[in-house]
Design a protein around this motif. Structure first.
Motif, PDB file in Angstrom:
ATOM      1  N   GLY A  47       0.795  -1.221   0.000  1.00 36.33           N
ATOM      2  CA  GLY A  47       0.000   0.000   0.000  1.00 36.33           C
ATOM      3  C   GLY A  47       0.824   1.267   0.000  1.00 36.33           C
ATOM      4  O   GLY A  47       0.285   2.352  -0.237  1.00 36.33           O
ATOM      5  N   THR A  48       2.132   1.136   0.265  1.00 39.77           N
ATOM      6  CA  THR A  48       3.003   2.321   0.256  1.00 39.77           C
ATOM      7  C   THR A  48       3.669   2.535  -1.103  1.00 39.77           C
ATOM      8  O   THR A  48       4.336   3.546  -1.306  1.00 39.77           O
ATOM      9  N   LEU A  49       3.484   1.581  -2.020  1.00 33.37           N
ATOM     10  CA  LEU A  49       4.106   1.694  -3.338  1.00 33.37           C
ATOM     11  C   LEU A  49       3.115   2.331  -4.310  1.00 33.37           C
ATOM     12  O   LEU A  49       2.015   1.832  -4.498  1.00 33.37           O
ATOM     13  N   PHE A  50       3.506   3.431  -4.931  1.00 33.01           N
ATOM     14  CA  PHE A  50       2.587   4.209  -5.754  1.00 33.01           C
ATOM     15  C   PHE A  50       2.446   3.672  -7.176  1.00 33.01           C
ATOM     16  O   PHE A  50       1.348   3.511  -7.688  1.00 33.01           O
ATOM     17  N   SER A  51       3.553   3.400  -7.827  1.00 29.91           N
ATOM     18  CA  SER A  51       3.521   3.144  -9.267  1.00 29.91           C
ATOM     19  C   SER A  51       3.388   1.659  -9.584  1.00 29.91           C
ATOM     20  O   SER A  51       3.804   0.792  -8.811  1.00 29.91           O
ATOM     21  N   ARG A  52       2.804   1.382 -10.747  1.00 30.89           N
ATOM     22  CA  ARG A  52       2.734   0.002 -11.225  1.00 30.89           C
ATOM     23  C   ARG A  52       4.129  -0.559 -11.454  1.00 30.89           C
ATOM     24  O   ARG A  52       4.367  -1.759 -11.297  1.00 30.89           O
ATOM     25  N   HIS A  53       5.033   0.309 -11.844  1.00 30.67           N
ATOM     26  CA  HIS A  53       6.420  -0.100 -12.087  1.00 30.67           C
ATOM     27  C   HIS A  53       7.020  -0.759 -10.847  1.00 30.67           C
ATOM     28  O   HIS A  53       7.681  -1.799 -10.940  1.00 30.67           O
ATOM     29  N   LEU A  54       6.771  -0.174  -9.678  1.00 26.95           N
ATOM     30  CA  LEU A  54       7.288  -0.745  -8.432  1.00 26.95           C
ATOM     31  C   LEU A  54       6.478  -1.969  -8.002  1.00 26.95           C
ATOM     32  O   LEU A  54       7.040  -2.978  -7.570  1.00 26.95           O
ATOM     33  N   LYS A  55       5.165  -1.882  -8.123  1.00 30.40           N
ATOM     34  CA  LYS A  55       4.316  -2.983  -7.677  1.00 30.40           C
ATOM     35  C   LYS A  55       4.564  -4.263  -8.463  1.00 30.40           C
ATOM     36  O   LYS A  55       4.430  -5.365  -7.924  1.00 30.40           O
ATOM     37  N   ARG A  56       4.919  -4.119  -9.741  1.00 29.63           N
ATOM     38  CA  ARG A  56       5.175  -5.302 -10.570  1.00 29.63           C
ATOM     39  C   ARG A  56       6.415  -6.069 -10.103  1.00 29.63           C
ATOM     40  O   ARG A  56       6.583  -7.238 -10.437  1.00 29.63           O
ATOM     41  N   LYS A  57       7.269  -5.414  -9.324  1.00 32.47           N
ATOM     42  CA  LYS A  57       8.487  -6.064  -8.827  1.00 32.47           C
ATOM     43  C   LYS A  57       8.333  -6.602  -7.407  1.00 32.47           C
ATOM     44  O   LYS A  57       9.247  -7.246  -6.878  1.00 32.47           O
ATOM     45  N   ALA A  58       7.200  -6.326  -6.772  1.00 29.38           N
ATOM     46  CA  ALA A  58       7.055  -6.562  -5.330  1.00 29.38           C
ATOM     47  C   ALA A  58       6.679  -8.013  -5.016  1.00 29.38           C
ATOM     48  O   ALA A  58       5.691  -8.544  -5.528  1.00 29.38           O
ATOM     49  N   LEU A  59       7.469  -8.631  -4.142  1.00 28.15           N
ATOM     50  CA  LEU A  59       7.214  -9.964  -3.611  1.00 28.15           C
ATOM     51  C   LEU A  59       7.041  -9.844  -2.107  1.00 28.15           C
ATOM     52  O   LEU A  59       7.502  -8.886  -1.489  1.00 28.15           O
ATOM     53  N   ILE A  60       6.398 -10.816  -1.479  1.00 28.04           N
ATOM     54  CA  ILE A  60       6.136 -10.759  -0.040  1.00 28.04           C
ATOM     55  C   ILE A  60       6.430 -12.108   0.616  1.00 28.04           C
ATOM     56  O   ILE A  60       6.102 -13.147   0.041  1.00 28.04           O
ATOM     57  N   THR A  61       7.068 -12.066   1.768  1.00 27.95           N
ATOM     58  CA  THR A  61       7.155 -13.253   2.630  1.00 27.95           C
ATOM     59  C   THR A  61       6.184 -13.057   3.784  1.00 27.95           C
ATOM     60  O   THR A  61       6.233 -12.033   4.486  1.00 27.95           O
ATOM     61  N   VAL A  62       5.296 -14.028   3.980  1.00 24.34           N
ATOM     62  CA  VAL A  62       4.313 -13.985   5.066  1.00 24.34           C
ATOM     63  C   VAL A  62       4.824 -14.874   6.199  1.00 24.34           C
ATOM     64  O   VAL A  62       5.067 -16.067   5.995  1.00 24.34           O
ATOM     65  N   TYR A  63       4.960 -14.279   7.372  1.00 23.13           N
ATOM     66  CA  TYR A  63       5.529 -14.984   8.525  1.00 23.13           C
ATOM     67  C   TYR A  63       4.473 -15.398   9.536  1.00 23.13           C
ATOM     68  O   TYR A  63       4.740 -16.220  10.418  1.00 23.13           O
ATOM     69  N   ASP A  64       3.291 -14.765   9.482  1.00 24.96           N
ATOM     70  CA  ASP A  64       2.223 -15.128  10.420  1.00 24.96           C
ATOM     71  C   ASP A  64       0.895 -15.117   9.668  1.00 24.96           C
ATOM     72  O   ASP A  64       0.851 -15.567   8.542  1.00 24.96           O
ATOM     73  N   GLY A  65      -0.180 -14.629  10.246  1.00 26.11           N
ATOM     74  CA  GLY A  65      -1.490 -14.703   9.602  1.00 26.11           C
ATOM     75  C   GLY A  65      -1.585 -13.886   8.324  1.00 26.11           C
ATOM     76  O   GLY A  65      -0.807 -12.969   8.075  1.00 26.11           O
ATOM     77  N   ILE A  66      -2.566 -14.244   7.492  1.00 30.92           N
ATOM     78  CA  ILE A  66      -2.821 -13.522   6.248  1.00 30.92           C
ATOM     79  C   ILE A  66      -3.776 -12.369   6.546  1.00 30.92           C
ATOM     80  O   ILE A  66      -4.886 -12.572   7.043  1.00 30.92           O
TER      81      ILE A  66
END
Length: 348
Positions: free
Chosen positions: A95-114
């Motif tokens: 939610g802090t990333l503004f542009s599609r350019h950045l969001k297209r590169k974004a990956l996430i590691t989930v360590y606890d609940g979704i």
């Protein structure tokens, strides 16, 4: 490869400790690494452990602030760094990333609940356990990838002898922030009181961590007159913890469902038996009891009985389980395997 890691705060905790290990390993492997820390809170001990070749960017936003300027600064500096991969370590970072350019590169590691459906906005999602994978599948429109937590075995000396003289106190260690409703430290104090009522008194407990429940936990300790048996050590550096783990007889994590807890793997790496509550995530960590001990969740009588059982076990029996757990961590949860898995999946 040019990689940016983002986290809200770099406090002392399992997620932050593992992140430091990951970025150091990636940096040593000659990747260009940047760490973006959004909030102003940082733990100096962790900061000092980061490889000097890592580019550290501190946005220094006040935690919980709604001011837009720090987020504009974050996006500007991310665009300037121009990483091939943006690896996020808190779910709401997207939610802090503004542009599609950045969001297209974004990956996430989930360590606890979704948290919510926003996880679908990430290009890829990694979880640290099968139970989290099942939770993610209920909200994801794509298949997550499991990459288990990992520890730096070289930094953790291990216990060489589990034989204990009868006159030596049985030493218990508990490591976590002192939030008893979440991490259950009060259960451990209640369990010790039960054991005292049975005449079993040569047991010491050390709590490592700070938190809002400390005053309540100290009062509970005083009510049971256990001040000579329980010590609140406050926060300690990761280096201190890794060096001291081998001096204890068991690591206890009494929380009902603590999610990702790196210290359990670190205790296994130190060949120290672990005792946890029988929740799904925790039981997965100890392979349904093959690699550690468990008690009925939220039941301090069960916790007391299991502590008594471990205390009564002979050294060779404890050594056999501890060695089995150590070999499992060495094969499946070392930092090299973890980091290489991430590198493979960044571009797959």
């Amino acid at each position: 490869m040019k990689i940016a890691h983002i986290i809200f705060s770099l406090n002392m905790g399992s997620i932050e400790n593992e992140l430091v290990d990951i970025i150091n390993y990636q940096s040593h492997a000659n990747h260009l690494i940047a760490l973006f820390i959004i909030n102003s809170k940082t733990d100096q001990d962790l900061m000092d452990q980061i490889n000097k070749d890592v580019h550290i960017v501190q946005i220094k936003r006040n935690e919980g602030s709604r001011h837009i300027f720090p987020i504009i600064k974050l996006n500007y500096l991310l665009n300037k760094w121009d990483a091939q991969v943006i690896h996020c370590h808190n779910q709401n970072i997207i939610g802090t990333l503004f542009s599609r350019h950045l969001k297209r590169k974004a990956l996430i590691t989930v360590y606890d609940g979704i948290a919510d459906q926003s996880i679908n906005r990430y290009k890829k999602l990694f979880t640290v356990s099968h139970s989290l994978e099942k939770m993610a599948l209920k909200k994801l429109v794509y298949q997550p990838k499991i990459i288990y937590g990992g520890v730096n075995l070289a930094a953790i000396p291990f216990k060489r002898n589990h034989r204990r003289e009868s006159n030596r106190p049985f030493r218990i260690l508990q490591i976590n922030s002192l939030y008893q409703n979440e991490y259950g430290q009060h259960l451990l104090i209640e369990a010790l009181a039960c054991l005292h009522n049975k005449g079993i008194k040569n047991i010491w407990i050390d709590f490592i961590g700070d938190g809002e429940s400390q005053q309540n936990l100290e009062a509970l300790t005083s009510n049971y007159q256990l001040e000579n048996y329980i010590t609140f050590l406050r926060n300690k550096s990761r280096t201190y913890i890794c060096q001291k783990l081998k001096d204890y007889d068991v690591l206890v994590h009494p929380g009902q469902d603590e999610g990702f807890t790196l210290t359990i793997f670190e205790a296994m790496a130190a060949k120290v038996p672990v005792l946890i509550s029988n929740t799904s995530t925790s039981m997965e960590i100890i392979n349904q009891g093959e690699l550690g001990f468990f008690f009925t969740s939220n039941n301090y009588f069960s916790l007391a009985n299991t502590i008594e059982h471990i205390k009564s076990m002979k050294g060779p029996d404890l050594e056999e389980m501890a060695e089995h757990a150590y070999q499992y961590v060495k094969q499946n949860h070392n930092i090299q395997t973890l980091t290489e898995s991430y590198l493979q999946h960044y571009t797959a």
